[in-house]
Every structure is written in structure tokens, then in C-alpha cells.
Write a protein that holds these residues in place. Structure first.
Motif, PDB file in Angstrom:
ATOM      1  N   LEU A   1       0.823  -1.204   0.000  1.00  0.00           N
ATOM      2  CA  LEU A   1       0.000   0.000   0.000  1.00  0.00           C
ATOM      3  C   LEU A   1       0.864   1.264   0.000  1.00  0.00           C
ATOM      4  CD1 LEU A   1      -2.752  -1.051   2.580  1.00  0.00           C
ATOM      5  CD2 LEU A   1      -2.898  -1.066   0.077  1.00  0.00           C
ATOM      6  N   ALA A   2       1.927   1.275   0.798  1.00  0.00           N
ATOM      7  CA  ALA A   2       2.752   2.480   0.911  1.00  0.00           C
ATOM      8  C   ALA A   2       3.517   2.764  -0.375  1.00  0.00           C
ATOM      9  CB  ALA A   2       3.713   2.336   2.089  1.00  0.00           C
ATOM     10  N   VAL A   3       4.170   1.758  -0.932  1.00  0.00           N
ATOM     11  CA  VAL A   3       4.924   1.970  -2.164  1.00  0.00           C
ATOM     12  C   VAL A   3       3.964   2.230  -3.321  1.00  0.00           C
ATOM     13  CG1 VAL A   3       6.595   0.957  -3.761  1.00  0.00           C
ATOM     14  CG2 VAL A   3       6.826   0.569  -1.310  1.00  0.00           C
ATOM     15  N   GLY A   4       2.794   1.584  -3.321  1.00  0.00           N
ATOM     16  CA  GLY A   4       1.793   1.885  -4.340  1.00  0.00           C
ATOM     17  C   GLY A   4       1.340   3.327  -4.280  1.00  0.00           C
ATOM     18  N   LEU A   5       1.208   3.878  -3.063  1.00  0.00           N
ATOM     19  CA  LEU A   5       0.858   5.293  -2.925  1.00  0.00           C
ATOM     20  C   LEU A   5       1.967   6.187  -3.463  1.00  0.00           C
ATOM     21  CD1 LEU A   5      -1.037   7.494  -1.874  1.00  0.00           C
ATOM     22  CD2 LEU A   5       0.048   7.239   0.375  1.00  0.00           C
ATOM     23  N   LEU A   6       3.214   5.816  -3.230  1.00  0.00           N
ATOM     24  CA  LEU A   6       4.323   6.582  -3.789  1.00  0.00           C
ATOM     25  C   LEU A   6       4.292   6.552  -5.314  1.00  0.00           C
ATOM     26  CD1 LEU A   6       7.300   5.615  -1.440  1.00  0.00           C
ATOM     27  CD2 LEU A   6       5.949   7.721  -1.443  1.00  0.00           C
ATOM     28  N   HIS A   7       3.939   5.413  -5.890  1.00  0.00           N
ATOM     29  CA  HIS A   7       3.796   5.344  -7.347  1.00  0.00           C
ATOM     30  C   HIS A   7       2.686   6.280  -7.820  1.00  0.00           C
ATOM     31  CE1 HIS A   7       6.466   2.151  -8.888  1.00  0.00           C
ATOM     32  NE2 HIS A   7       6.364   1.621  -7.681  1.00  0.00           N
ATOM     33  N   THR A   8       1.584   6.320  -7.080  1.00  0.00           N
ATOM     34  CA  THR A   8       0.474   7.196  -7.456  1.00  0.00           C
ATOM     35  C   THR A   8       0.906   8.662  -7.425  1.00  0.00           C
ATOM     36  OG1 THR A   8      -1.166   5.626  -6.623  1.00  0.00           O
ATOM     37  CG2 THR A   8      -1.855   7.919  -6.823  1.00  0.00           C
ATOM     38  N   LEU A   9       1.590   9.071  -6.357  1.00  0.00           N
ATOM     39  CA  LEU A   9       2.026  10.465  -6.236  1.00  0.00           C
ATOM     40  C   LEU A   9       3.083  10.813  -7.277  1.00  0.00           C
ATOM     41  CD1 LEU A   9       2.253  10.711  -2.327  1.00  0.00           C
ATOM     42  CD2 LEU A   9       0.410  11.509  -3.833  1.00  0.00           C
ATOM     43  N   GLU A  10       3.995   9.897  -7.519  1.00  0.00           N
ATOM     44  CA  GLU A  10       5.027  10.158  -8.512  1.00  0.00           C
ATOM     45  C   GLU A  10       4.434  10.254  -9.908  1.00  0.00           C
ATOM     46  OE1 GLU A  10       9.454   8.437  -8.866  1.00  0.00           O
ATOM     47  OE2 GLU A  10       7.938   7.069  -9.656  1.00  0.00           O
ATOM     48  N   ARG A  11       3.474   9.396 -10.204  1.00  0.00           N
ATOM     49  CA  ARG A  11       2.823   9.445 -11.517  1.00  0.00           C
ATOM     50  C   ARG A  11       2.035  10.743 -11.672  1.00  0.00           C
ATOM     51  NH1 ARG A  11       1.620   5.122 -14.997  1.00  0.00           N
ATOM     52  NH2 ARG A  11      -0.019   5.579 -16.518  1.00  0.00           N
ATOM     53  N   ARG A  12       1.378  11.179 -10.598  1.00  0.00           N
ATOM     54  CA  ARG A  12       0.658  12.444 -10.638  1.00  0.00           C
ATOM     55  C   ARG A  12       1.616  13.603 -10.886  1.00  0.00           C
ATOM     56  NH1 ARG A  12      -3.748  15.575 -11.637  1.00  0.00           N
ATOM     57  NH2 ARG A  12      -3.764  17.399 -10.266  1.00  0.00           N
ATOM     58  N   TRP A  13       2.769  13.574 -10.224  1.00  0.00           N
ATOM     59  CA  TRP A  13       3.754  14.637 -10.400  1.00  0.00           C
ATOM     60  C   TRP A  13       4.364  14.628 -11.799  1.00  0.00           C
ATOM     61  CZ3 TRP A  13       9.189  13.688 -10.819  1.00  0.00           C
ATOM     62  CH2 TRP A  13       9.975  14.858 -10.869  1.00  0.00           C
ATOM     63  N   ALA A  14       4.582  13.424 -12.356  1.00  0.00           N
ATOM     64  CA  ALA A  14       5.267  13.330 -13.644  1.00  0.00           C
ATOM     65  C   ALA A  14       4.334  13.517 -14.828  1.00  0.00           C
ATOM     66  CB  ALA A  14       5.976  11.974 -13.752  1.00  0.00           C
ATOM     67  N   THR A  15       3.111  12.990 -14.741  1.00  0.00           N
ATOM     68  CA  THR A  15       2.206  13.010 -15.897  1.00  0.00           C
ATOM     69  C   THR A  15       0.940  13.826 -15.655  1.00  0.00           C
ATOM     70  OG1 THR A  15       1.052  10.975 -15.230  1.00  0.00           O
ATOM     71  CG2 THR A  15       3.052  10.739 -16.567  1.00  0.00           C
ATOM     72  N   GLY A  16       0.652  14.147 -14.406  1.00  0.00           N
ATOM     73  CA  GLY A  16      -0.543  14.927 -14.114  1.00  0.00           C
ATOM     74  C   GLY A  16      -1.812  14.108 -13.989  1.00  0.00           C
ATOM     75  N   GLU A  17      -1.741  12.800 -14.003  1.00  0.00           N
ATOM     76  CA  GLU A  17      -2.929  11.956 -13.885  1.00  0.00           C
ATOM     77  C   GLU A  17      -2.883  11.159 -12.584  1.00  0.00           C
ATOM     78  OE1 GLU A  17      -3.251   8.368 -16.299  1.00  0.00           O
ATOM     79  OE2 GLU A  17      -1.272   8.801 -17.149  1.00  0.00           O
TER      80      GLU A  17
END
Length: 370
Positions: free
Chosen positions: A104-120
Motif C-alpha cells: 500500500l505504501a509503495v503503491g501510494l508513492l507510485h500514485t504520487l510520482e505518476r501524478r507529479w510526472a504526468t498529471g494523472e
């Protein structure tokens, strides 16, 4: 067949029934397996770094030759350190905590990083993020191990399930990574059986060292002419068969993979190796954190246009080893330990029973003393 008691269990091939305890009360690490973790984690990282370069002969050759030294090796390691005891409520909590929290924690980091990099926005729950499928599979394997251990031939059953997984439709096999969970289950059970004493004498015999060298040498040599013939889908084992004849291909993949993984484990030195063994204690940090690091590098504009002939491909492998060392370094481990290796709750001592409490002595009278 019930799992045998730990006291009657034969010695595993490393020569130890249980992991040793140091004076501080912590479990002593086994140098052999830490070294194995670092090598496997570095190879996983290199393959993901060189993903866009699979048209190069050297990268493609190394991808095919080292397949069994990557995810199969991690699955075998997970099985070796898994317990087949009954699942009590406390044991179930201890089993799920180090898997669910990182997922869950690393998946959340993926979500935040993807939001920062691609905006989605994209949440990774039922569909795991990059390389996170292994944690889902690990959870399923450890939950099933106490029940599989009661069977007479659990390893043969796992091989049969891996062969049948290729007939699952893509939408079913992809749900919670069911197909790969079944296909890598034999390697997990093989690791557990090694801990139970399987192949204990052959793995310690001197002749097995030369046999392991022969196996690895043959695979690395044969991988060169076969580098363009072996399809990545055959090794990833997450998609259904395209033709029924691919069942035979999967049989060969599983058998060769088991032989190569065992040979790799046999050849890893049991003594501590400077630098490598110490970093190998952070093998799971390498596996879980490297996709985040690679996405950051890609977003920063770092490309692989400079990689061409063999010397540059070797340099890319060296850079992958340096990145793996950085991810397994003490500062990174200290910073990310709460999400990669969450602390388990301490076991509270049971309250004392009233019957066990000391009672006041009965006074002795002169008459009673007589």
C-alpha cells in the motif's frame, strides 16, 4: 502429510536448522542469502533499466541468460524463509504486516510520482504498480503454504498448476496477477523444501559445485544463439498460451529455471563478501524502490541514446550495480524502513495467573510446631 516438527527436521543444506541468534536477541543474518539477494536485485534492476534496449544483442542475451537468477531466485528466497506452521491470529497478523504495508505504501508513492510526472491520478490496488505484483504473489504463497505443506507432493501440484495457468483467459490470469502467482509458485515451494532438507547432501557435495558451473556455463553459452528465439512472454508467464504446444515450452522453462536457480544458489559463497553481502541485506529495498528511481531518471530526461556497443552495455550494467548499491545503502534503508520493513508489534507478556501468585506464609503457632 503434516509438516514435521522443527526438532525432527533434517538439517538444510547450509548446515543450520534455524537461524542463529546474536547476543542482542536479534536474528543473525546468513551471508550466503544476503549475497544472493544483492545479485538477484541488481539483475532485476539492470533488466528494467535496459528495457528499451532489448534490440541490442548483449542486452537481449543477458535478459535470456539471467532470467532464472532474477524473479525465480527471489521466489526461492521467499520460500526458504517462510514458515509452514498453522495460521494463528497472531501469526496471520505477523505474516500480512510486512507485505500489505509495503504494497500500500509503495503503491501510494507510485500514485504520487505518476501524478507529479504526468498529471494523472491512478491508484494501484487490485492492479499492482510496476514490479509490485511480487508482493501480491508472496502474500498468496505464504497464506497457502500451511495447507500445501500437508499434501504429499506439493511441488508436483504446483508445477501442474503452473502449466494449467496458461489456459486461463487473459482477463482472469491478470486479475491480482493470478497467472504469475501460479507460475512462480514452484520456485517458492522449492525454496521451502530446501529449508526442510531437500537436496541437503547434493548441495553440500563437492561434485555439485562443478555440476552447477556446467549448468550455468551451458545456459549462458546457449542463450547467445537463442537470444532472438526465446520470447519474453515465455519467461514472464503472465499471458495465456498462444498455441497448445506452448505447454511443452513452459515445462522446459520451469525445469531449466529450477536447475539454473539451484546452480546459482550453490555457487554463491557462504562466507561474507566485502560490500556485497552487507548491501544484500537491503535486497527488498532494491526490488521495491528501483521502479520509483527509474521513473524519476526518465522524467529528468536521462535517455539511453549513448548505449551502443558492448563496452557501453557493460558500463550500463555497472551503473545499474551502483544504483542498486545506493538503494540498499544505510541512509536509504533508514529513511524508507517504515514502509519497506515495518516494525512488528511487540508481543505482550501474558498477565500472571492468580493461582501462580505467591501466598503469604501461614503463621506457625507454638502448638502447631509441636
Amino acid at each position: 502429510m503434516r509438516p514435521r516438527d522443527a526438532r525432527s527436521r533434517p538439517r538444510c543444506w547450509t548446515g543450520e536448522r534455524t537461524r542463529r541468534r546474536v547476543r542482542s536477541g536479534r536474528t543473525a543474518r546468513e551471508a550466503h542469502w544476503d549475497t544472493t539477494r544483492y545479485v538477484a536485485g541488481t539483475l532485476v534492476l539492470f533488466v528494467h533499466v535496459a528495457g528499451p534496449l532489448t534490440t541490442l544483442d548483449g542486452v537481449r542475451w543477458l535478459y535470456v541468460a539471467t532470467w532464472a537468477l532474477r524473479v525465480p531466485a527471489f521466489a526461492l528466497l521467499a520460500g526458504y524463509f517462510s514458515d509452514a506452521g498453522p495460521l494463528t491470529p497472531r501469526g496471520l497478523r505477523a505474516l500480512m504486516l510486512p507485505i500489505v504495508v509495503p504494497y500500500l505504501a509503495v503503491g501510494l508513492l507510485h500514485t504520487l510520482e505518476r501524478r507529479w510526472a504526468t498529471g494523472e491520478w491512478r491508484l494501484f490496488l487490485d492492479e499492482p504498480a510496476w514490479a509490485m505484483w511480487f508482493l501480491l504473489s508472496l502474500l498468496c504463497w505464504r497464506l497457502a503454504l500451511p495447507y500445501l505443506a500437508r499434501l504429499r507432493h506439493p511441488l508436483a501440484l504446483a508445477v501442474g498448476a503452473a502449466l494449467c495457468a496458461g489456459f486461463l483467459p487473459a482477463d482472469v490470469g491478470g486479475t491480482l496477477q493470478l497467472s504469475r502467482t501460479l507460475c512462480f509458485l514452484p520456485f517458492f515451494l522449492l525454496g521451502w523444501r530446501l529449508r526442510e532438507g531437500l537436496l541437503a547432501r547434493p548441495m553440500r557435495a563437492e561434485w555439485s559445485r562443478f555440476a552447477a558451473l556446467a549448468v550455468l556455463g551451458t545456459v549462458f553459452v546457449a542463450a547467445w544463439p537463442l537470444r532472438d528465439e526465446v520470447r519474453p512472454a515465455w519467461l514472464q508467464m503472465r499471458l495465456p498460451y498462444e498455441t497448445p504446444s506452448e505447454v511443452l515450452i513452459r515445462v522446459c522453462v520451469l525445469l531449466v529455471g529450477a536447475a539454473v536457480t539451484l546452480s546459482f544458489v550453490r555457487l554463491v559463497p557462504r562466507r561474507r563478501l566485502p560490500f556485497v553481502t552487507y548491501l544484500g541485506a537491503g535486497g527488498m529495498y532494491i526490488y521495491l524502490l528501483h521502479p520509483l528511481a527509474l521513473r524519476l531518471l526518465t522524467h529528468a530526461g536521462i535517455d539511453y541514446a549513448w548505449v551502443g556497443p558492448w563496452p557501453e552495455q557493460a558500463a550500463l550494467l555497472a551503473l545499474a550495480a551502483l544504483l542498486a548499491a545506493a538503494l540498499a545503502s544505510p541512509p536509504v534503508r533508514l529513511l524508507t524502513r517504515p514502509i519497506i520493513q515495518p516494525a512488528r508489534p511487540r508481543r505482550r507478556p501474558p498477565p500472571p495467573d492468580r493461582r501462580d501468585r505467591p501466598t503469604a506464609p501461614t503463621p506457625t503457632t507454638p502448638d502447631a510446631a509441636r
